[in-house]
Scaffold this motif. Sequence first.
Motif, PDB file in Angstrom:
ATOM      1  N   GLN A   8       2.274  19.472   4.157  1.00 45.33           N
ATOM      2  CA  GLN A   8       3.730  19.450   4.070  1.00 45.33           C
ATOM      3  C   GLN A   8       4.293  20.223   5.252  1.00 45.33           C
ATOM      4  N   MET A   9       5.141  19.550   6.009  1.00 41.68           N
ATOM      5  CA  MET A   9       5.663  20.083   7.260  1.00 41.68           C
ATOM      6  C   MET A   9       6.994  20.783   7.043  1.00 41.68           C
ATOM      7  N   GLU A  10       7.142  21.957   7.624  1.00 44.49           N
ATOM      8  CA  GLU A  10       8.415  22.666   7.572  1.00 44.49           C
ATOM      9  C   GLU A  10       9.444  21.824   8.324  1.00 44.49           C
ATOM     10  N   VAL A  11      10.625  21.652   7.749  1.00 41.44           N
ATOM     11  CA  VAL A  11      11.601  20.690   8.255  1.00 41.44           C
ATOM     12  C   VAL A  11      11.997  20.969   9.705  1.00 41.44           C
ATOM     13  N   ASP A  12      12.407  22.195  10.023  1.00 42.88           N
ATOM     14  CA  ASP A  12      12.857  22.487  11.393  1.00 42.88           C
ATOM     15  C   ASP A  12      11.723  22.323  12.401  1.00 42.88           C
ATOM     16  N   LYS A  47      10.300  17.566   2.004  1.00 41.26           N
ATOM     17  CA  LYS A  47       9.592  17.806   3.264  1.00 41.26           C
ATOM     18  C   LYS A  47       8.784  16.585   3.660  1.00 41.26           C
ATOM     19  N   ARG A  48       8.674  16.375   4.960  1.00 39.87           N
ATOM     20  CA  ARG A  48       7.762  15.335   5.453  1.00 39.87           C
ATOM     21  C   ARG A  48       6.354  15.707   4.998  1.00 39.87           C
ATOM     22  N   THR A  49       5.666  14.717   4.454  1.00 36.79           N
ATOM     23  CA  THR A  49       4.356  14.991   3.868  1.00 36.79           C
ATOM     24  C   THR A  49       3.372  13.914   4.297  1.00 36.79           C
ATOM     25  N   MET A  50       2.178  14.352   4.645  1.00 36.03           N
ATOM     26  CA  MET A  50       1.076  13.454   4.950  1.00 36.03           C
ATOM     27  C   MET A  50      -0.002  13.714   3.911  1.00 36.03           C
ATOM     28  N   VAL A  51      -0.543  12.651   3.329  1.00 35.01           N
ATOM     29  CA  VAL A  51      -1.705  12.775   2.456  1.00 35.01           C
ATOM     30  C   VAL A  51      -2.821  11.924   3.050  1.00 35.01           C
ATOM     31  N   ALA A  52      -4.031  12.402   2.909  1.00 36.66           N
ATOM     32  CA  ALA A  52      -5.167  11.703   3.491  1.00 36.66           C
ATOM     33  C   ALA A  52      -6.399  11.918   2.630  1.00 36.66           C
ATOM     34  N   MET A  62     -12.828  22.744   8.854  1.00 35.06           N
ATOM     35  CA  MET A  62     -11.500  23.064   8.340  1.00 35.06           C
ATOM     36  C   MET A  62     -10.577  23.715   9.379  1.00 35.06           C
ATOM     37  N   PRO A  63     -10.991  24.749  10.093  1.00 35.65           N
ATOM     38  CA  PRO A  63     -10.061  25.344  11.060  1.00 35.65           C
ATOM     39  C   PRO A  63      -9.570  24.374  12.137  1.00 35.65           C
ATOM     40  N   PRO A  64     -10.446  23.586  12.779  1.00 35.16           N
ATOM     41  CA  PRO A  64      -9.919  22.676  13.795  1.00 35.16           C
ATOM     42  C   PRO A  64      -8.995  21.603  13.235  1.00 35.16           C
ATOM     43  N   LEU A  65      -9.188  21.223  11.968  1.00 35.69           N
ATOM     44  CA  LEU A  65      -8.294  20.240  11.360  1.00 35.69           C
ATOM     45  C   LEU A  65      -6.961  20.869  10.963  1.00 35.69           C
ATOM     46  N   ALA A  66      -7.002  22.080  10.447  1.00 38.18           N
ATOM     47  CA  ALA A  66      -5.796  22.710   9.909  1.00 38.18           C
ATOM     48  C   ALA A  66      -4.898  23.350  10.963  1.00 38.18           C
ATOM     49  N   GLU A  67      -5.475  24.009  11.950  1.00 40.18           N
ATOM     50  CA  GLU A  67      -4.672  24.809  12.886  1.00 40.18           C
ATOM     51  C   GLU A  67      -3.569  24.038  13.604  1.00 40.18           C
ATOM     52  N   PRO A  68      -3.799  22.798  14.058  1.00 42.68           N
ATOM     53  CA  PRO A  68      -2.685  22.091  14.701  1.00 42.68           C
ATOM     54  C   PRO A  68      -1.488  21.887  13.769  1.00 42.68           C
ATOM     55  N   PHE A  69      -1.740  21.696  12.475  1.00 41.28           N
ATOM     56  CA  PHE A  69      -0.643  21.555  11.516  1.00 41.28           C
ATOM     57  C   PHE A  69       0.051  22.896  11.289  1.00 41.28           C
ATOM     58  N   PHE A  70      -0.731  23.985  11.222  1.00 37.56           N
ATOM     59  CA  PHE A  70      -0.150  25.317  11.046  1.00 37.56           C
ATOM     60  C   PHE A  70       0.691  25.710  12.259  1.00 37.56           C
ATOM     61  N   THR A  71       0.093  25.612  13.432  1.00 41.84           N
ATOM     62  CA  THR A  71       0.756  26.120  14.630  1.00 41.84           C
ATOM     63  C   THR A  71       1.832  25.187  15.172  1.00 41.84           C
ATOM     64  N   GLY A  72       1.626  23.887  15.043  1.00 44.71           N
ATOM     65  CA  GLY A  72       2.571  22.944  15.615  1.00 44.71           C
ATOM     66  C   GLY A  72       3.685  22.506  14.688  1.00 44.71           C
ATOM     67  N   LEU A  73       3.465  22.633  13.368  1.00 40.89           N
ATOM     68  CA  LEU A  73       4.439  22.114  12.409  1.00 40.89           C
ATOM     69  C   LEU A  73       4.806  23.117  11.327  1.00 40.89           C
ATOM     70  N   ASN A  74       4.253  24.330  11.406  1.00 40.35           N
ATOM     71  CA  ASN A  74       4.487  25.339  10.373  1.00 40.35           C
ATOM     72  C   ASN A  74       4.268  24.732   8.994  1.00 40.35           C
ATOM     73  N   PHE A  77      -1.235  23.288   4.188  1.00 41.20           N
ATOM     74  CA  PHE A  77      -2.432  22.456   4.316  1.00 41.20           C
ATOM     75  C   PHE A  77      -3.251  22.684   3.055  1.00 41.20           C
ATOM     76  N   GLU A  78      -3.228  21.721   2.131  1.00 42.25           N
ATOM     77  CA  GLU A  78      -3.955  21.850   0.877  1.00 42.25           C
ATOM     78  C   GLU A  78      -5.105  20.856   0.859  1.00 42.25           C
ATOM     79  N   LEU A  79      -6.290  21.357   0.622  1.00 39.69           N
ATOM     80  CA  LEU A  79      -7.504  20.553   0.675  1.00 39.69           C
ATOM     81  C   LEU A  79      -8.242  20.688  -0.650  1.00 39.69           C
ATOM     82  N   SER A  80      -8.581  19.552  -1.276  1.00 40.24           N
ATOM     83  CA  SER A  80      -9.268  19.564  -2.567  1.00 40.24           C
ATOM     84  C   SER A  80     -10.357  18.503  -2.581  1.00 40.24           C
TER      85      SER A  80
END
Length: 95
Positions: A8-12, A47-52, A62-74, A77-80
Amino acid sequence: MRMFLKVQMEVDAANRAIKDGSLPKIVQGFMEAAKPEGVWFTALDGKRTMVAVFDLASPAQMPPLAEPFFTGLNATFELSPAMDAADLQTGLSNL
């Protein structure tokens, strides 16, 4: 292991990423790295949301997949772990 991912991406931050062109690059990077079975885009909780659904070969992915979403889109990242119908049948037959 098959995983279900919700981003889920932070709107701003997502608005800025759309304007500067980085949002499609972040998503494409995920697609190339994870090679998901499927990816869907929607709005959840306003919020804009991507599910995969994709295979996670190692927790080290996990870190290489998650970090671009954290740093670029605030983003969050929920993984189950996830099962398909065949996995469920196998699991139930082992009860």
